[in-house]
Structure formats: structure tokens, C-alpha cells
Design a protein around this motif. Structure first.
Motif, mmCIF file in Angstrom:
data_model
loop_
_atom_site.group_PDB
_atom_site.id
_atom_site.type_symbol
_atom_site.label_atom_id
_atom_site.label_comp_id
_atom_site.label_asym_id
_atom_site.label_seq_id
_atom_site.Cartn_x
_atom_site.Cartn_y
_atom_site.Cartn_z
ATOM 1 N N ILE A 12 0.761 -1.140 -0.048
ATOM 2 C CA ILE A 12 0.174 -0.119 0.122
ATOM 3 C C ILE A 12 0.796 1.144 0.161
ATOM 4 C CG2 ILE A 12 -1.633 1.347 1.399
ATOM 5 C CD1 ILE A 12 -2.864 -1.238 2.294
ATOM 6 N N PHE A 13 1.966 1.347 0.933
ATOM 7 C CA PHE A 13 2.521 2.450 0.975
ATOM 8 C C PHE A 13 3.455 2.694 -0.411
ATOM 9 C CE2 PHE A 13 7.013 4.508 1.663
ATOM 10 C CZ PHE A 13 6.639 5.546 2.617
ATOM 11 N N LYS A 14 3.875 1.561 -1.060
ATOM 12 C CA LYS A 14 4.586 1.798 -2.449
ATOM 13 C C LYS A 14 3.525 2.377 -3.496
ATOM 14 C CE LYS A 14 8.393 -1.443 -2.182
ATOM 15 N NZ LYS A 14 8.925 -2.769 -2.697
ATOM 16 N N ASN A 19 5.383 9.615 -6.179
ATOM 17 C CA ASN A 19 6.661 10.211 -6.501
ATOM 18 C C ASN A 19 7.936 9.600 -6.191
ATOM 19 O OD1 ASN A 19 6.819 10.980 -3.999
ATOM 20 N ND2 ASN A 19 6.415 13.137 -4.251
ATOM 21 N N GLY A 20 7.928 8.310 -5.579
ATOM 22 C CA GLY A 20 9.108 7.767 -5.084
ATOM 23 C C GLY A 20 9.948 8.300 -4.181
ATOM 24 N N ASP A 21 9.368 9.127 -3.362
ATOM 25 C CA ASP A 21 10.338 9.916 -2.372
ATOM 26 C C ASP A 21 10.503 9.370 -1.114
ATOM 27 O OD1 ASP A 21 7.881 10.555 -1.092
ATOM 28 O OD2 ASP A 21 8.331 12.794 -1.159
ATOM 29 N N ALA A 22 9.832 7.954 -0.816
ATOM 30 C CA ALA A 22 9.960 7.257 0.583
ATOM 31 C C ALA A 22 9.034 8.052 1.526
ATOM 32 C CB ALA A 22 11.260 6.741 0.927
ATOM 33 N N GLN A 23 8.023 9.010 1.218
ATOM 34 C CA GLN A 23 7.226 9.592 2.030
ATOM 35 C C GLN A 23 5.717 9.677 1.275
ATOM 36 O OE1 GLN A 23 7.902 11.562 4.768
ATOM 37 N NE2 GLN A 23 9.623 10.366 4.988
ATOM 38 N N VAL A 24 5.013 9.359 2.146
ATOM 39 C CA VAL A 24 3.418 9.560 1.808
ATOM 40 C C VAL A 24 2.929 10.771 2.286
ATOM 41 C CG1 VAL A 24 1.087 8.590 2.014
ATOM 42 C CG2 VAL A 24 2.910 7.167 1.711
ATOM 43 N N ASP A 55 6.809 8.443 6.524
ATOM 44 C CA ASP A 55 7.613 7.313 5.918
ATOM 45 C C ASP A 55 6.798 6.090 6.331
ATOM 46 O OD1 ASP A 55 8.491 6.605 8.654
ATOM 47 O OD2 ASP A 55 10.262 7.756 8.610
ATOM 48 N N PHE A 56 7.334 4.970 6.046
ATOM 49 C CA PHE A 56 6.823 3.825 6.281
ATOM 50 C C PHE A 56 6.630 3.413 7.568
ATOM 51 C CE2 PHE A 56 6.744 -0.950 7.107
ATOM 52 C CZ PHE A 56 5.417 -1.154 6.229
#
Length: 160
Positions: A12-14, A19-24, A55-56
Motif C-alpha cells: 500500500i505504501f509503495k 513520486n517515489g520519495d519514500a514519503q506518503v 515514512d513507512f
């Protein structure tokens, strides 16, 4: 319904992290919540979460905190006391049912379940999830799909 595992949450996080910045971001989180029928604006989310992005590990903590609000120490879903609470619970379940009942025919089919799980990033051809078996597990009248009462029973089961 059982709680999501770490692997499910990572998928889900991915999917949320467009934008792939490892942040939602709260906007990305808002989109997910809207897909499952929860409507909050970004300001409300910021107020409840307290930070502009997750972050995750923070998403995991957020999920755990909202999950624990819905459960009691015994591990079962918390049932509100009194008639007023029951009405709120019934309304919440009806709203959740609408999220899955995509064609608004009063039933959740295997295809509808698969579609919603896909949108949440919890299903693809390789996931090994069999939506037919999931439906059959709660389909008490053997109709091949879930009506609202069957869905309600499924949602109110004890969480392991």
C-alpha cells in the motif's frame, strides 16, 4: 476481517508513494482514504497526524493506532453500547459495504472484491489471494456473493 500485515502495508505504501520519495504525503493518504470511503480534508488529517508526510514506519504506526482504536483488549472489534452507538456502527458498515459494492446491486461479488483490493494494492495475479474463497467463507446462503448481512458478520468477527 483480519488486520493487514506488514507486507500488505508495504505494498500500500509503495502504491501511495507516487513520486517515489519514500514519503506518503497527506494528499496521497487522503486519496487512499477516499477510495475506502473515508472523507477528510488535508487539514483534518494534518491535525490528527501532526506531520505533513509519513515514512513507512510512521504509516505503520498510524495504521496500528487507528486499528487499536477499533479493538478491545480481547482482540475483538469493539461494539458500541446503547442504541445510538449501534446506529453509528450500522452506518459505518453500510458505508464500507458501498465501497465494495461497485455496481450498487446490494451484493459484493468476487470481481468487486478483487477490484477494491487491487485499488488498495492488496491484490494482483501473483498475490495468491483467492477472492472466491474469501467470499465463500462468509457466504452463508451459498449465493456466490455477499449481501449486507453476510458482510456485516464478516466485519464483526474476532480478530486473531
Amino acid at each position: 476481517m483480519s488486520r493487514l500485515g506488514t507486507g500488505d502495508l508495504r505494498r500500500i505504501f509503495k502504491n501511495l508513494d507516487k513520486n517515489g520519495d519514500a514519503q506518503v504525503s497527506l494528499k496521497e493518504l487522503k486519496r487512499l482514504l477516499e477510495k475506502i470511503g473515508v472523507h477528510q480534508n488535508v487539514d483534518e488529517l494534518k491535525l490528527s497526524i501532526g506531520i505533513p508526510s509519513l515514512d513507512f514506519d510512521e504509516l505503520l504506526y498510524f495504521y496500528e493506532s487507528i486499528s487499536s482504536e477499533r479493538t478491545m483488549g480481547s482482540g475483538s472489534l469493539e461494539l458500541p453500547e446503547g442504541n445510538e452507538g449501534d446506529g453509528d456502527q450500522e452506518t459505518d458498515l453500510a458505508e464500507a459495504f458501498k465501497v465494495f459494492d461497485l455496481n450498487d446491486d446490494g451484493f459484493i461479488s468476487c470481481e468487486e472484491l478483487q477490484n477494491v483490493l487491487s485499488r488498495l494494492g492488496l491484490w494482483d495475479e501473483r498475490s495468491g489471494i483467492d477472492c472466491n474463497n474469501m467470499i465463500c467463507a462468509y457466504d452463508t446462503n451459498s449465493g456466490g456473493r455477499l449481501d449486507f448481512e453476510e458482510f456485516k458478520r464478516m466485519m464483526l468477527i474476532t480478530i486473531p
